[in-house]
Enzyme design. Structure first.
Site, mmCIF file in Angstrom:
data_model
loop_
_atom_site.group_PDB
_atom_site.id
_atom_site.type_symbol
_atom_site.label_atom_id
_atom_site.label_comp_id
_atom_site.label_asym_id
_atom_site.label_seq_id
_atom_site.Cartn_x
_atom_site.Cartn_y
_atom_site.Cartn_z
ATOM 1 N N GLY A 1 0.827 -1.208 0.000
ATOM 2 C CA GLY A 1 0.000 0.000 0.000
ATOM 3 C C GLY A 1 0.859 1.255 0.000
ATOM 4 C CB SER A 2 0.200 4.573 1.454
ATOM 5 O OG SER A 2 -1.129 4.590 0.969
ATOM 6 C CB THR A 3 4.476 1.434 3.430
ATOM 7 O OG1 THR A 3 4.146 0.190 2.802
ATOM 8 C CG2 THR A 3 3.667 1.596 4.691
ATOM 9 C CG PHE A 4 5.870 0.404 -3.137
ATOM 10 C CD1 PHE A 4 6.758 -0.642 -2.898
ATOM 11 C CD2 PHE A 4 5.867 1.014 -4.385
ATOM 12 C CE1 PHE A 4 7.632 -1.065 -3.892
ATOM 13 C CE2 PHE A 4 6.749 0.585 -5.384
ATOM 14 C CZ PHE A 4 7.631 -0.469 -5.134
ATOM 15 C CE LYS A 5 0.530 6.569 -1.810
ATOM 16 N NZ LYS A 5 -0.595 7.097 -1.037
#
Lengths: 496, 504
Positions: free
Chosen positions: A215-219
């Site tokens: 999810g957003s942690t991959f940003k």
């Protein structure tokens, strides 16, 4: 008649010769085959005839051995089974051994040649070497904090020392007691069946063997690729990102959870976790840049051993632009283990250098002499120091003034990133709450701890599920434990 | 080892009498001091083994190690005194070897008693039986001044042997074999005693009828191309009948009792003694053919035996079939684990063999814990015992004694071969006790009786002749002279009053 007596004696002598030849056949020529026969229990009996070496976390011995009256004399015991199960694994007389118990088996049971001091003499005397002890890198306080933070909810925590790659905590929840599998017999078989049939999958080591959509942690990875490739130079400059964003080549419109993402700067987009901005960034970068950056952080690595093998965290290498856009926000086929995301946070916190994670600090023989020691080594230079500094700015903003304020530790500099990963058919599954973070102790420019937390079964409604609410407090508790500033109890998750 | 002994000249005894009148011969050495030294060594080795078991298992010498040494030493001393008193010229090796084997057997049984899975302790009972055996040895040596007396009991022996063999049929089978008589809380295996009695019968009968067996015969009634076979002469049924009948009866009983091992032993004993008595290879061939035919027939018809043969051919078949390793496979595993030097006493896992570990499979423990080296030493001891038996036979001057000594030595040799070969997959497993080594009271007592008879025969063989002109021809030439109807030695055949007064 005496001639015949001599003949009879000679015949008896022939019988003796036949016996001697046959004894040589059985005891020398075929002995190896007999020893290797799976029906021959002697190898097992010899293996369990002495107490197994122990696994230690810090100065704590987390395993033991208990003598029984059975054929296989010593049975493995665990001081705090469920807590350390993702580290130790089990050592069962019935089902073999897993994780550290499995990879370090030869050292623990004394069969490894590394323990032997005089191999030839051992061969002659057949004396069995006592098993050695395995000293892990686990910090008992961090491990306990992570376990208590998850409190039985489905999820996992991985914590690293960014400077060395030492694994400080490895927790999977719900867990199981490996001691119940140690021996042999109906109770063990029943426990095995029960654990395997449990829908909660207690024997799954979620910290290193389960991959989740990050999810957003991959940003963090997407931002790193954009900064490293020069796609983004000024963090505060507004980007050209529509809201909603139509995925290139499709009719799918991507939206955000919150407002204020249209043309937001990377800084703000990161703070508020804007999907549209980072999806467009990824699409603009193209698959090669994103994948290359992800691989520098440790993705797509089948070979990672800590020494137990770690499941491969995946980013597809051939993608269409819309798939790149989705991958860049941690969806599509992108998956990661909690350990992998901890490595991302650790690389950022350590100025861009990614150390190879390891779980075994050293192995000592029964007398306490060190027989082998792990030397920390760099896995990759994930990002340059300037990019790392920029990423630190972004991540620290998340904690000071963003979605991750729950992770703030007074006096320490904390950087983090929240994530909410949707999954399942049409995203119908309960989303995972992610949080990854690092913490610099007061007055230090290098992070002393990096954590990744994933919580699977948040029973709350969708809106309440966010990494900041569910996962950040756990990360904070673990970081505090490592920074030796005991928290005043884990605060109840507050909505973000 | 035994070949050299067998072909070497007999131990220093009286040289063959020089006709017509023997000159003054040097008095042979009695060698009792040698025996005493060897006995001390035998007891010492046994006690050492006992202590080693304790050290390996509990890190301390067993408290009763000295008591064990004292007990075994006392038994050895008792036997030695008996020999010194009544058999001064006996072979000095026989008794020490028997004591050492018995002592090691006690150590092995004691060691297996430490494994609770193998059931109740057996060493105390074994010690009692060993004492009985040594007592019987002493009584036999003291009471039986001259082995030739036994020749008078040829037919008594055979009757008793057959009676003993038939008895167990009335008792329930144990593990598929009816070989035990149970009475007053303990059980005996009559087959063990029957083998000694049968040896006495064969020796007496064959010694008396040697000439008839060797020469009185008709050519085989064959004609035509098989004329060559006419050289094989058959003795008259009158002579051969009783022997065949006894042998068939004993084997028949054994088939009924499913005791393959003893059956094999009797076959072998019969063939060997017939050959020694007559010197006719034809007999041996016929005996072997009969044995093979009998074995094949029994193997086909008896499921119990058939299973044993299958297990011998494919010892690991049960593993492949998913039933776990058979006893034989476990035995092979134990031997293999022993390797060259063994695991050391008390440190093997031969209890995996199961309930028969103390009896039929006691060698598996020896092989695992003493290794190939220890097993060779044990087999060497047996070989030495057998060789001394044959040496006694060679030195004896009367045909009955010669046949009896050869028969008893053959019994030991065959029994060792059948048991060792069985547990090591050389021949099908038969289930017999290793002489002196295995748990089993009857076996120990019977084997002590065999040693007593060998001691007596070797004593007679080496004893200097009384100071009187020896009658011409007390010792016949080895090969019977042709066409002599009556053998000079038949003056000492059973029934005759030729009991030479022994001057003990």
């Amino acid at each position: 008649m005496n001639r015949c007596v001599r003949h009879a004696a000679a015949f008896c002598f022939l019988l003796l010769l036949a016996l001697l030849a046959n004894a040589t056949r059985v005891q020398l020529v075929e002995a190896g085959g007999h020893a290797a026969n799976p029906a021959n229990r002697r190898a097992d009996i010899a293996l369990y005839a002495r107490p197994r070496g122990d696994i230690l976390a810090g100065t704590r011995t987390v395993t033991g051995s208990r003598p029984t009256s059975g054929q296989l004399r010593y049975v493995r015991t665990y001081a705090d089974g469920p807590l350390y199960a993702p580290v130790t694994g089990f050592a069962s007389q019935t089902y073999g051994a897993t994780l550290l118990e499995g990879t370090e088996n030869g050292l623990l049971d004394g069969t490894s040649p590394a323990l032997h001091e005089q191999p030839l003499w051992r061969e002659i005397t057949r004396a069995r070497q006592r098993g050695g002890d395995v000293h892990t890198t686990i910090d008992p306080a961090a491990q306990q904090a992570a376990y208590d933070g998850l409190a039985g909810r489905r999820g996992a925590v991985a914590a690293l020392d960014p400077a060395t790659g030492r694994i400080l905590a490895l927790v999977s929840s719900p867990s199981y007691d490996p001691g119940l599998l140690s021996g042999a017999g109906p109770s063990v078989t029943a426990a095995w069946k029960r654990f395997n049939a449990d829908p909660e999958q207690p024997m799954l080591d979620r910290a290193i063997r389960q991959t989740y959509p990050p999810g957003s942690t991959f940003k963090v990875v997407t931002a790193a690729a954009a900064l490293a490739g020069g796609e983004v130079t000024d963090l505060r400059a507004p980007t050209d990102s529509p809201d909603p964003y139509r995925l290139p080549g499709t009719d799918v419109a991507l939206t955000n959870e919150g407002p204020g993402c249209r043309d937001a700067s990377v800084y703000d987009a990161f703070r508020y976790s804007c999907n549209t901005v980072f999806a467009k960034l990824g699409a603009d970068l193209g698959p090669q840049d994103v994948v290359a950056q992800a691989e520098l952080f440790g993705f797509n690595d089948n070979e990672l051993r800590i020494p137990p093998s770690v499941a491969k965290s995946n980013v597809d290498t051939t993608m269409s632009p819309d798939q790149v856009a989705l991958s860049s926000i941690g969806q599509y086929d992108t998956t990661a283990t909690p350990l992998q995301m901890a490595m991302v946070a650790a690389a950022v916190g350590d100025g861009g250098r990614l150390m190879a994670p390891y779980l075994v600090d050293r192995v000592t023989n029964h007398a306490g002499t060190t027989v082998s020691e792990t030397r920390p080594h760099t896995l990759h230079q994930a990002v340059g120091t300037r990019t790392a500094a920029a990423l630190q700015q972004l991540m620290e903003a998340v904690v000071t003034d963003g979605t991750g304020t729950n992770a703030a530790i007074p006096g320490a500099v904390v950087g983090g990133k929240t994530g909410t990963a949707q999954h399942g058919l049409a995203n119908a599954g309960t989303p995972y709450a992610w949080f990854l973070s690092y913490a610099k102790p007061p007055g230090s420019s290098r992070a002393a701890v990096a954590v990744a937390v994933v919580v699977e079964d948040a029973d709350a409604v969708r809106a309440d599920i966010s990494g900041g609410g569910n996962a950040a407090p756990i990360a904070r508790a673990v970081m505090e434990a490592v920074l030796k500033e005991p928290a005043a109890g884990v605060s109840s998750p507050a909505g973000s | 080892m035994s070949a050299t002994s067998a072909t070497a000249p007999p131990p220093p005894g009286p040289p063959r009498p020089v006709p017509p009148h023997g000159a003054a011969r040097p008095r042979p050495a009695a060698r009792r001091g040698v025996e005493l030294c060897l006995l001390v060594a035998a007891v010492g080795i046994s006690v050492y083994g006992y202590a080693e078991v304790g050290l390996a298992r509990s890190g301390a010498v067993p408290k009763d190690a000295l008591a064990y040494g004292g007990g075994l030493g006392g038994l050895a001393l008792l036997a030695h005194v008996a020999v010194r008193a009544r058999a001064r010229y006996a072979d000095p090796l026989l008794l020490p070897i028997a004591v050492l084997l018995n002592g090691l057997g006690l150590v092995l049984v004691y060691r297996l008693d430490l494994e609770p899975v193998l059931g109740p302790r057996a060493a105390p009972a074994q010690l009692v039986w060993s004492s009985l055996g040594v007592g019987l040895f002493a009584v036999a040596v003291l009471a039986l001044r001259d082995h030739r007396v036994l020749a008078r009991y040829t037919y008594v022996s055979v009757t008793a042997a057959l009676a003993l063999l038939v008895m167990p049929i009335a008792f329930p089978a144990v593990n598929g074999a009816r070989i035990w008589i149970r009475a007053a809380g303990f059980s005996i295996q009559p087959g063990e005693f029957a083998k000694v009695l049968l040896a006495i019968f064969f020796a007496g009968y064959l010694a008396a009828n040697r000439a008839a067996l060797a020469y009185a015969g008709r050519p085989l009634p064959v004609a035509g191309r098989l004329k060559g076979l006419r050289r094989l002469q058959l003795p008259t049924g009158r002579v051969l009948g009783p022997v065949i009948a006894v042998w068939l009866a004993s084997v028949g009983v054994l088939v009924l009792e499913r005791d393959l091992g003893t059956s094999l032993l009797f076959f072998g004993l019969f063939v060997v003694m017939l050959y020694v008595a007559t010197g006719r290879t034809g007999w041996t061939a016929v005996g072997l053919l009969l044995a093979a035919a009998g074995a094949a027939a029994v193997g086909e018809t008896e499921p119990h035996v058939h299973a044993r043969v299958q297990d011998w051919l494919h010892p690991f078949a049960s593993i492949a079939a998913g039933q776990g390793p058979s006893q034989l496979a476990q035995s092979l595993f134990a031997f293999g684990n022993g390797g060259a030097l063994g695991t050391g006493l008390g440190q093997g896992s031969s209890y995996l063999v199961g309930f028969a570990a103390k009896s039929d499979f006691v060698l598996a423990t020896a092989g695992e814990e003493l290794g190939l080296a220890g097993l060779c030493a044990l087999l060497g001891l047996y070989a030495l015992l057998v060789a001394r038996g044959f040496a006694a036979a060679l030195a004896t001057r009367d045909p009955f004694g010669r046949l009896l000594a050869a028969g008893l030595a053959s019994i030991l040799a065959l029994q060792v071969f059948v048991v060792t070969g069985g547990v090591m997959d050389l021949i099908p497993l038969t289930g017999m006790a290793m002489p002196f080594l295995a748990q089993g009271g009857s076996s120990v007592v019977a084997n002590w009786l065999i040693v007593a008879l060998l001691v007596r025969i070797s004593d007679r063989a080496r004893r200097p002749e009384p100071e009187q002109p020896a009658p011409a021809g007390t010792a016949g030439p080895d090969t019977p002279p042709p066409a002599k109807p009556r053998h000079p030695e038949s003056t000492e055949s059973p029934g005759s009053t030729g009991s030479s007064g022994s001057t003990a």
